[in-house]
Scaffold this motif. Structure first.
Motif, short mmCIF file in Angstrom:
data_model
loop_
_atom_site.label_atom_id
_atom_site.label_comp_id
_atom_site.label_asym_id
_atom_site.label_seq_id
_atom_site.Cartn_x
_atom_site.Cartn_y
_atom_site.Cartn_z
N ARG A 139 -43.86 4.60 -3.89
CA ARG A 139 -42.55 3.96 -3.77
C ARG A 139 -41.49 5.03 -3.53
NH1 ARG A 139 -42.45 -1.37 -5.20
NH2 ARG A 139 -44.23 -2.15 -6.43
N ASN A 140 -40.52 4.70 -2.70
CA ASN A 140 -39.49 5.68 -2.37
C ASN A 140 -38.68 6.09 -3.60
OD1 ASN A 140 -40.27 5.82 0.26
ND2 ASN A 140 -38.38 5.00 1.13
N THR A 141 -38.10 7.29 -3.51
CA THR A 141 -37.45 7.94 -4.64
C THR A 141 -36.02 7.46 -4.84
OG1 THR A 141 -38.81 9.89 -4.19
CG2 THR A 141 -36.91 10.21 -5.63
N VAL A 142 -35.61 7.36 -6.11
CA VAL A 142 -34.22 7.06 -6.48
C VAL A 142 -33.58 8.33 -6.98
CG1 VAL A 142 -32.75 5.80 -8.11
CG2 VAL A 142 -34.70 4.65 -7.03
N ILE A 143 -32.37 8.63 -6.49
CA ILE A 143 -31.67 9.87 -6.86
C ILE A 143 -30.32 9.50 -7.48
CG2 ILE A 143 -30.68 12.02 -6.04
CD1 ILE A 143 -32.79 11.71 -3.69
N LEU A 144 -30.10 9.96 -8.70
CA LEU A 144 -28.87 9.67 -9.43
C LEU A 144 -28.24 10.98 -9.86
CD1 LEU A 144 -30.31 6.81 -11.69
CD2 LEU A 144 -29.04 6.53 -9.54
N VAL A 145 -27.02 11.24 -9.43
CA VAL A 145 -26.32 12.49 -9.74
C VAL A 145 -25.04 12.16 -10.51
CG1 VAL A 145 -25.29 14.60 -8.85
CG2 VAL A 145 -27.24 13.58 -7.66
N ASP A 146 -24.98 12.64 -11.74
CA ASP A 146 -23.83 12.38 -12.61
C ASP A 146 -22.91 13.60 -12.62
OD1 ASP A 146 -22.18 11.10 -14.37
OD2 ASP A 146 -23.50 11.26 -16.09
N GLU A 147 -21.61 13.35 -12.38
CA GLU A 147 -20.59 14.41 -12.36
C GLU A 147 -20.94 15.49 -11.33
OE1 GLU A 147 -17.92 13.81 -13.75
OE2 GLU A 147 -18.31 12.51 -15.47
N TYR A 148 -21.15 15.07 -10.11
CA TYR A 148 -21.53 16.00 -9.04
C TYR A 148 -20.52 17.13 -8.86
CZ TYR A 148 -17.92 15.27 -5.60
OH TYR A 148 -16.72 15.31 -4.96
N ASP A 149 -19.25 16.87 -9.22
CA ASP A 149 -18.16 17.80 -8.93
C ASP A 149 -17.79 18.70 -10.10
OD1 ASP A 149 -17.28 15.70 -10.44
OD2 ASP A 149 -15.41 15.39 -9.35
N LYS A 150 -18.52 18.62 -11.21
CA LYS A 150 -18.17 19.43 -12.39
C LYS A 150 -18.09 20.92 -12.06
CE LYS A 150 -17.56 20.27 -16.85
NZ LYS A 150 -18.62 19.97 -17.83
N PRO A 151 -19.06 21.52 -11.34
CA PRO A 151 -18.94 22.95 -11.02
C PRO A 151 -17.69 23.27 -10.21
CG PRO A 151 -21.16 22.15 -10.59
CD PRO A 151 -20.33 20.94 -10.83
N LEU A 152 -17.35 22.42 -9.26
CA LEU A 152 -16.19 22.67 -8.41
C LEU A 152 -14.89 22.59 -9.21
CD1 LEU A 152 -17.39 20.53 -5.39
CD2 LEU A 152 -17.28 23.01 -5.45
N LEU A 153 -14.81 21.64 -10.12
CA LEU A 153 -13.61 21.50 -10.94
C LEU A 153 -13.47 22.65 -11.93
CD1 LEU A 153 -13.59 17.65 -11.63
CD2 LEU A 153 -12.04 18.94 -10.17
N GLN A 154 -14.59 23.10 -12.47
CA GLN A 154 -14.54 24.22 -13.41
C GLN A 154 -14.08 25.50 -12.73
OE1 GLN A 154 -14.64 22.46 -16.38
NE2 GLN A 154 -15.71 24.23 -17.17
N ALA A 155 -14.33 25.61 -11.44
CA ALA A 155 -13.98 26.84 -10.70
C ALA A 155 -12.71 26.67 -9.88
CB ALA A 155 -15.15 27.23 -9.78
N ILE A 156 -11.90 25.69 -10.22
CA ILE A 156 -10.76 25.36 -9.36
C ILE A 156 -9.73 26.48 -9.28
CG2 ILE A 156 -9.11 24.28 -10.99
CD1 ILE A 156 -9.16 21.86 -8.92
N GLY A 157 -9.70 27.37 -10.27
CA GLY A 157 -8.77 28.49 -10.21
C GLY A 157 -9.38 29.76 -9.64
N ASN A 158 -10.65 29.69 -9.24
CA ASN A 158 -11.36 30.85 -8.72
C ASN A 158 -11.89 30.50 -7.33
OD1 ASN A 158 -13.27 32.86 -8.09
ND2 ASN A 158 -13.80 33.16 -10.25
N GLU A 159 -11.15 30.88 -6.31
CA GLU A 159 -11.47 30.46 -4.95
C GLU A 159 -12.83 30.94 -4.48
OE1 GLU A 159 -9.05 30.53 -0.77
OE2 GLU A 159 -7.91 30.37 -2.64
N ALA A 160 -13.17 32.18 -4.79
CA ALA A 160 -14.45 32.74 -4.35
C ALA A 160 -15.62 32.00 -5.00
CB ALA A 160 -14.51 34.23 -4.66
N LEU A 161 -15.50 31.75 -6.31
CA LEU A 161 -16.56 31.04 -7.03
C LEU A 161 -16.67 29.61 -6.54
CD1 LEU A 161 -18.71 31.13 -9.24
CD2 LEU A 161 -16.93 30.55 -10.91
#
Length: 515
Positions: A139-161
């Motif tokens: 049976r085909n796979t189900v993919i669930l991603v919770d808080e996909y943007d957490k890394p991006l938000l945590q690094a919002i003050g660090n442009e390179a990161l």
């Protein structure tokens, strides 16, 4: 009734007989009408519980849905392989944090579905796991991603990161498109949407349901749900606070309602605050207390945001769906993170009007601004506001003005990049804070501010000049008859002319006249 505060696991919720606001009809609709979805909602709005509910559903655990609407709709209850990635459990302070998190997720998947040593990157390993999960189970796979943007938000003050994280996630999520033939369903959730030039640029098959009418209530609590599911709780809350049922409903609405995710959205109540209010039998700022908007305030200061726009902000449809311009304009992230919401819509021009959703958010957010714009700490700012209000209520104008002087005198030099804007921003914060305890009206135009504040015994008519004189301000009050509309209200009238000096970086002088 048991309240699922902090419980984000659907099985645990159902086993423990916690109250559940039934969203399973919308979950069924999602599954039957499409395959790839994206949903943005503010924090603590039930995104993780939605992901967990979908996981239990796709694992075919029919017994957990007894008594829910989906039982009248679903007939198959087939079991699918589910890959559940939760990105909410890391701080993401260094470049390796995201890679380590994704590597751990993939190792867990590979332990179950096998590993190919030729898959050398995170993205190719993800592709391999998706394919093998489908082949192994049939049976085909189900993919669930919770808080996909957490890394991006945590690094919002660090442009390179942030660029590093963006590139990693862009390649990783790209597997959803390349492995389409092996995927049954996919949902990514988060607080924000990073737009076309970001992590989703290669993933154009995601259907964004964040602002769709059909899914507006998939997270959060509607008024209809509140009154039907929590009928007894509303009465108990009212009894505990010596309020009638109607007064209790009005207070719940004023404090926790008002979220709109499209121009025709029904009012959505904050679920976290609602559950805590019923559990504690007490009204408080529950949602706001779980996270301070420090990075948002820094963004607003960095782009010289005029705070009075918070009371009546505008944004285009496109600007609300992406975060690529937040360093110039923080409106999109203020909306997506739940501090502003849609209040109206101009169809002709495609422009939304925005404002605070409710009293909990407005009071909490404005109070958090004061220490950030004056250099005070939180306890000092609360104490100062308490004294401001007391002085206004007792007619002690000189004490009030001396306290205002101290606001500007204590502000560190480095906080003030634009003196006039800083002056107006602090006055706006003060006006809004006074407005929580008094009646206050505030207007601005070039080079001046005027304010009317009403208490039980006094009406203050204030005129503020910038690099003029206090006497000029007073003459303007009198020549334009500003006090005239208030003369019949039976309260003492106080006219206050104030001059603010750029050179002194403070209130220079004030004159007072009682009428």
């Amino acid at each position: 009734m048991e309240y699922p505060i902090g419980i984000q696991d659907f099985e645990k919720l159902r086993k423990g007989n916690y109250v559940y606001v039934d969203k399973t009809n919308l979950i069924y609709k999602m599954v039957k009408e499409g395959s790839y979805y994206f949903l943005s909602r503010p924090r603590r709005f039930g995104k993780s519980l939605l992901i967990s509910t979908l996981e239990v559903y796709f694992r075919g655990r029919k017994e957990f849905f007894e008594g829910l609407r989906i039982m009248e709709l679903e007939t198959e209850w087939a079991e699918y392989p589910v890959l559940h990635l939760d990105l909410n459990t890391e701080k993401y302070s260094s470049g390796v944090d995201l890679e380590n998190k994704l590597d751990l997720f993939l190792k867990q998947c590979e332990a179950k579905y096998g590993k190919n040593p030729d898959e050398y990157s995170l993205a190719t390993r993800f592709e391999g796991v998706i394919r093998r999960a489908a082949e192994k189970t049939g049976r085909n796979t189900v993919i669930l991603v919770d808080e996909y943007d957490k890394p991006l938000l945590q690094a919002i003050g660090n442009e390179a990161l942030q660029d590093d994280y963006r590139n990693t996630l862009k390649a990783f999520y790209g597997a959803l498109k390349s492995m389409d033939r092996y995927i049954k369903f996919a949902l990514l959730t988060g607080v924000t949407k990073f737009g076309k030039v970001s992590v989703f640029s290669d993933l154009n098959n995601l259907r964004d349901i964040s602002m769709l009418k059909a899914y507006e209530s998939i997270c959060g609590i509607t008024e209809e749900e509140l009154y039907s599911v929590f009928e007894e709780d509303i009465r108990a809350l009212g009894k505990a606070n010596n309020m009638t049922e109607e007064e209790t409903k009005a207070e719940l609405k004023e404090k926790y309602d008002g979220y709109h995710f499209n121009e025709e959205c029904v009012d959505i109540y904050n679920p976290f605050s609602i559950l805590n209010t019923f559990a504690n039998r007490k009204f408080d700022r529950y949602w706001f207390a779980t996270g301070t908007p420090t990075f948002l305030v820094e963004l607003m200061k960095g782009c010289k945001y005029d705070l009075k726009k918070l009371a009546n902000e505008y944004a285009s449809v496109d600007s609300l769906s992406g975060l690529e311009t937040i360093k110039k304009d923080p409106v999109s992230i203020l909306y997506q993170s739940g501090y502003l919401t849609i209040k109206g819509y101009d169809r002709e021009f495609g422009i939304y009007s925005l404002g605070f959703p409710n009293k909990e958010v407005e009071e909490g957010f404005v109070e958090s601004l004061l220490p950030n714009y004056t250099g005070m700490n939180n306890s000092e700012s609360k104490f100062e506001i308490m004294n401001f209000v007391r002085e206004i209520r007792t007619g002690d104008t000189d004490a009030f003005m001396k306290r205002l002087q101290s606001f500007f005198a204590d502000t560190p030099y480095e906080l003030v990049r634009d003196l006039e804007l800083h002056y107006q921003n602090v006055m706006f914060i003060l006006f809004k804070l006074l407005g929580f305890y008094t009646q206050a009206e505030y207007h601005t135009s070039e080079g001046r501010i005027d304010m009317v504040v009403k208490t039980h015994d006094y009406i203050y008519v204030m005129e503020f000049k910038l690099d003029g004189t206090a006497e000029e301000a007073m003459r303007q009050i009198e020549s334009k008859d500003y006090p005239l509309p208030f003369e019949c209200e039976g309260r003492k009238l106080v006219k206050l002319g104030v001059n603010f000096s750029n050179e002194k970086r403070n209130v220079e002088r004030w004159v007072v006249s009682f009428q």
